[in-house]
Design an enzyme around this catalytic site. Structure first.
Site, PDB file in Angstrom:
ATOM      1  N   ASP A 189       0.797  -1.110  -0.045  1.00 24.21           N
ATOM      2  CA  ASP A 189       0.079   0.015   0.020  1.00 24.21           C
ATOM      3  C   ASP A 189       0.837   1.393   0.045  1.00 24.21           C
ATOM      4  O   ASP A 189       1.916   1.497   0.550  1.00 24.21           O
ATOM      5  CB  ASP A 189      -0.929   0.045   1.289  1.00 24.21           C
ATOM      6  CG  ASP A 189      -1.998   1.122   1.093  1.00 24.21           C
ATOM      7  OD1 ASP A 189      -1.697   2.189   1.064  1.00 24.21           O
ATOM      8  OD2 ASP A 189      -3.251   0.607   1.159  1.00 24.21           O
ATOM      9  N   ASN A 232     -12.863  -3.248   2.411  1.00 26.58           N
ATOM     10  CA  ASN A 232     -13.753  -1.998   2.503  1.00 26.58           C
ATOM     11  C   ASN A 232     -14.849  -2.235   1.256  1.00 26.58           C
ATOM     12  O   ASN A 232     -14.403  -2.267   0.178  1.00 26.58           O
ATOM     13  CB  ASN A 232     -12.970  -0.862   2.558  1.00 26.58           C
ATOM     14  CG  ASN A 232     -12.227  -0.647   3.821  1.00 26.58           C
ATOM     15  OD1 ASN A 232     -12.495  -1.066   4.698  1.00 26.58           O
ATOM     16  ND2 ASN A 232     -11.137  -0.130   3.288  1.00 26.58           N
ATOM     17  N   GLY A 240     -15.288   3.276   3.363  1.00 27.94           N
ATOM     18  CA  GLY A 240     -13.870   3.781   3.187  1.00 27.94           C
ATOM     19  C   GLY A 240     -13.417   3.242   1.920  1.00 27.94           C
ATOM     20  O   GLY A 240     -12.106   3.433   1.480  1.00 27.94           O
ATOM     21  N   GLN A 241     -14.019   2.579   1.058  1.00 26.68           N
ATOM     22  CA  GLN A 241     -13.646   2.065  -0.062  1.00 26.68           C
ATOM     23  C   GLN A 241     -13.357   3.360  -1.047  1.00 26.68           C
ATOM     24  O   GLN A 241     -14.268   4.168  -1.383  1.00 26.68           O
ATOM     25  CB  GLN A 241     -14.321   1.036  -0.898  1.00 26.68           C
ATOM     26  CG  GLN A 241     -14.057   0.354  -2.161  1.00 26.68           C
ATOM     27  CD  GLN A 241     -14.774  -0.574  -2.652  1.00 26.68           C
ATOM     28  OE1 GLN A 241     -15.904  -0.898  -2.250  1.00 26.68           O
ATOM     29  NE2 GLN A 241     -14.236  -1.361  -3.611  1.00 26.68           N
ATOM     30  N   HIS A 253     -10.286  -5.138  -3.258  1.00 29.22           N
ATOM     31  CA  HIS A 253      -8.764  -5.517  -2.508  1.00 29.22           C
ATOM     32  C   HIS A 253      -8.971  -5.698  -0.997  1.00 29.22           C
ATOM     33  O   HIS A 253      -9.801  -5.214  -0.500  1.00 29.22           O
ATOM     34  CB  HIS A 253      -8.082  -4.247  -2.859  1.00 29.22           C
ATOM     35  CG  HIS A 253      -8.626  -3.073  -2.446  1.00 29.22           C
ATOM     36  ND1 HIS A 253      -9.506  -2.356  -2.928  1.00 29.22           N
ATOM     37  CD2 HIS A 253      -8.133  -2.295  -1.338  1.00 29.22           C
ATOM     38  CE1 HIS A 253      -9.809  -1.133  -2.504  1.00 29.22           C
ATOM     39  NE2 HIS A 253      -8.909  -1.016  -1.486  1.00 29.22           N
ATOM     40  N   HIS A 282      -6.992  -5.588   2.482  1.00 24.25           N
ATOM     41  CA  HIS A 282      -5.849  -5.068   3.094  1.00 24.25           C
ATOM     42  C   HIS A 282      -5.360  -6.166   4.248  1.00 24.25           C
ATOM     43  O   HIS A 282      -6.269  -6.638   4.762  1.00 24.25           O
ATOM     44  CB  HIS A 282      -6.347  -3.831   3.931  1.00 24.25           C
ATOM     45  CG  HIS A 282      -6.628  -2.594   3.108  1.00 24.25           C
ATOM     46  ND1 HIS A 282      -5.992  -1.746   2.714  1.00 24.25           N
ATOM     47  CD2 HIS A 282      -8.053  -2.398   2.493  1.00 24.25           C
ATOM     48  CE1 HIS A 282      -6.554  -0.710   2.249  1.00 24.25           C
ATOM     49  NE2 HIS A 282      -7.922  -1.188   2.040  1.00 24.25           N
TER      50      HIS A 282
END
Length: 114
Positions: free
Chosen positions: A30, A87, A93-94, A100, A102
């Site tokens: 990230d 998310n 919070g996407q 994906h 995290h």
């Protein structure tokens, strides 16, 4: 999708620090890490969110989770603990609408998350 950031990473049009790649998944660091280990795991095939991934293809969600675990092993956080977060939607919070996971670890992760 031609305008999807993560699809462009899969296509090698945008560079990323790849941690692990399989036939169906890609894991990369990230750019704004929230923990010492913060790796994103995506399916190479475009799906907007976790809900779409769950119904899209038998076994693809499994592959994403297996890759997430292998990332944790390789990053040395599998034994001490790690978190896998999806998310789904803007209020969660996407910000990139290519599903994906995290993979977070390497520090004490508090609950509830922010």
């Amino acid at each position: 999708m031609t305008d999807c950031l993560f699809c462009k990473i899969v296509a090698k049009e945008i560079p990323a620090t790849v941690v692990l790649e399989t036939d169906r998944t890609l894991a990369f660091r990230d750019l704004n890490p929230q923990a010492p280990t913060h790796v994103l795991v995506i399916p190479k095939e475009h799906h907007a969110n976790a809900a779409e991934l769950a119904v899209a293809d038998d076994g693809l969600a499994d592959d994403v989770l297996k890759t997430a675990h292998e990332v944790a092993v390789r990053e040395g956080v599998a034994e001490t603990g790690y978190r896998v977060v999806f998310n789904t939607g803007p209020e969660a919070g996407q910000t990139v609408f290519h599903v994906h996971a995290h993979v977070l670890g390497g520090r004490n992760l508090t609950w509830p998350p922010g």
